[in-house]
Design a protein around this motif. Structure first.
Motif, PDB file in Angstrom:
ATOM      1  N   ALA A  79      -0.105 -12.826  18.303  1.00 55.17           N
ATOM      2  CA  ALA A  79      -1.121 -11.914  17.797  1.00 55.17           C
ATOM      3  C   ALA A  79      -0.980 -10.545  18.439  1.00 55.17           C
ATOM      4  N   ILE A  80      -0.670 -10.500  19.728  1.00 55.41           N
ATOM      5  CA  ILE A  80      -0.475  -9.224  20.410  1.00 55.41           C
ATOM      6  C   ILE A  80       0.728  -8.498  19.831  1.00 55.41           C
ATOM      7  N   GLU A  81       1.811  -9.219  19.602  1.00 53.00           N
ATOM      8  CA  GLU A  81       3.001  -8.597  19.023  1.00 53.00           C
ATOM      9  C   GLU A  81       2.693  -7.977  17.665  1.00 53.00           C
ATOM     10  N   ALA A  82       1.911  -8.686  16.853  1.00 50.60           N
ATOM     11  CA  ALA A  82       1.569  -8.180  15.525  1.00 50.60           C
ATOM     12  C   ALA A  82       0.746  -6.906  15.615  1.00 50.60           C
ATOM     13  N   TYR A  83      -0.218  -6.869  16.530  1.00 47.57           N
ATOM     14  CA  TYR A  83      -1.049  -5.673  16.651  1.00 47.57           C
ATOM     15  C   TYR A  83      -0.297  -4.516  17.289  1.00 47.57           C
ATOM     16  N   ILE A  84       0.626  -4.793  18.175  1.00 43.52           N
ATOM     17  CA  ILE A  84       1.462  -3.733  18.733  1.00 43.52           C
ATOM     18  C   ILE A  84       2.279  -3.093  17.616  1.00 43.52           C
ATOM     19  N   ARG A  85       2.815  -3.895  16.705  1.00 48.75           N
ATOM     20  CA  ARG A  85       3.578  -3.344  15.577  1.00 48.75           C
ATOM     21  C   ARG A  85       2.695  -2.442  14.722  1.00 48.75           C
ATOM     22  N   ARG A  86       1.446  -2.867  14.488  1.00 45.88           N
ATOM     23  CA  ARG A  86       0.530  -2.058  13.692  1.00 45.88           C
ATOM     24  C   ARG A  86       0.189  -0.742  14.382  1.00 45.88           C
ATOM     25  N   LEU A  87      -0.030  -0.800  15.693  1.00 44.61           N
ATOM     26  CA  LEU A  87      -0.368   0.423  16.422  1.00 44.61           C
ATOM     27  C   LEU A  87       0.812   1.389  16.479  1.00 44.61           C
ATOM     28  N   ARG A  88       2.007   0.862  16.560  1.00 42.56           N
ATOM     29  CA  ARG A  88       3.172   1.740  16.606  1.00 42.56           C
ATOM     30  C   ARG A  88       3.335   2.535  15.317  1.00 42.56           C
ATOM     31  N   LYS A  89       2.860   1.992  14.213  1.00 47.16           N
ATOM     32  CA  LYS A  89       2.902   2.737  12.959  1.00 47.16           C
ATOM     33  C   LYS A  89       1.978   3.953  13.014  1.00 47.16           C
ATOM     34  N   ARG A  90       0.966   3.895  13.889  1.00 44.63           N
ATOM     35  CA  ARG A  90       0.005   4.996  14.027  1.00 44.63           C
ATOM     36  C   ARG A  90       0.422   5.997  15.103  1.00 44.63           C
TER      37      ARG A  90
END
Length: 221
Positions: A190-201
């Motif tokens: 779950a952390i990996e998934a949210y890190i990917r989302r934040l990197r898009k921002r």
């Protein structure tokens, strides 16, 4: 921001927990002094909300034991309205602030955010690292190009954790503890998934990865 809410009134505890989570906090709840005595030293809380009237002991005694043991995290006590002796005793025992019941949750949130800012050595209500500005009240991020985006609750908690200590390395386990309460048991994925989302921002290079160790927020000044 992970909080410990120590309150034995279950209806009040449930209501406060929901509203604090909506304001961007991760909340663990406990209704006893013995449970709080066990949790507070072992978990990485940013603050504690402590009711003084607990069924198995005094909140003041618990606070005094925490301070004697060197536990320095901010503590806000909840007291009965007009009971000024409790307020004075709480502050003498090491409390950082107090709030009299009944109260508005908006005031509780504002006071908690102020306590945590002071504990982090900040005075601004916005968290700024490089050209990135995180607004705690709006749960929104402004990027160096001036664009502002609203974050989901989980995105906000994760980004706030990273930006509150720029350059510090956080393991996935540490991030899980700050983003999710003890009532949830998500996987490290779950952390990996949210890190990917934040990197898009914020850009891939702003959240750096050290393989096998974790993540850190790094933004050039």
């Amino acid at each position: 921001m992970r909080l410990l809410l120590v309150e034995d009134d279950q209806l009040l505890c449930d209501s406060l927990s929901r509203q604090l989570e909506a304001a961007g906090f991760t909340v663990d709840t406990i209704g006893t002094a013995s449970g709080a005595a066990h949790l507070a030293p072992q978990e990485d809380y940013r603050a504690v909300v402590l009711d003084l009237g607990l069924p198995d002991g005094s909140g003041l005694d618990l606070l005094s034991r925490w301070r004697s043991a060197g536990l320095g995290l901010p503590v806000m006590i909840l007291t009965a309205r007009g009971d000024w002796q409790d307020k004075v005793s709480g502050l003498k025992a090491g409390a950082d602030d107090y709030l009299a019941k009944p109260f508005q949750v908006e005031e509780l949130v504002a006071r908690l955010q102020a306590l945590i800012r002071r504990s982090e050595g900040r005075v601004d209500t916005r968290l700024q690292v490089g050209g990135f500005v995180l607004d705690e009240y709006r749960q929104a991020l402004t990027t160096p190009d001036g664009a502002t985006e609203t974050l989901t609750g989980t995105e906000f908690r994760l980004l706030r954790c990273l930006m509150s200590r720029p350059g510090q390395l956080f393991s996935k386990e540490q991030l899980l503890e700050q983003v999710y309460s003890l009532d949830h048991s998500p996987s490290l994925n779950a952390i990996e998934a949210y890190i990917r989302r934040l990197r898009k921002r914020v850009g891939h290079d702003t959240i750096v990865t050290r393989r096998g160790q974790g993540y850190a927020f790094h933004a050039p000044h």
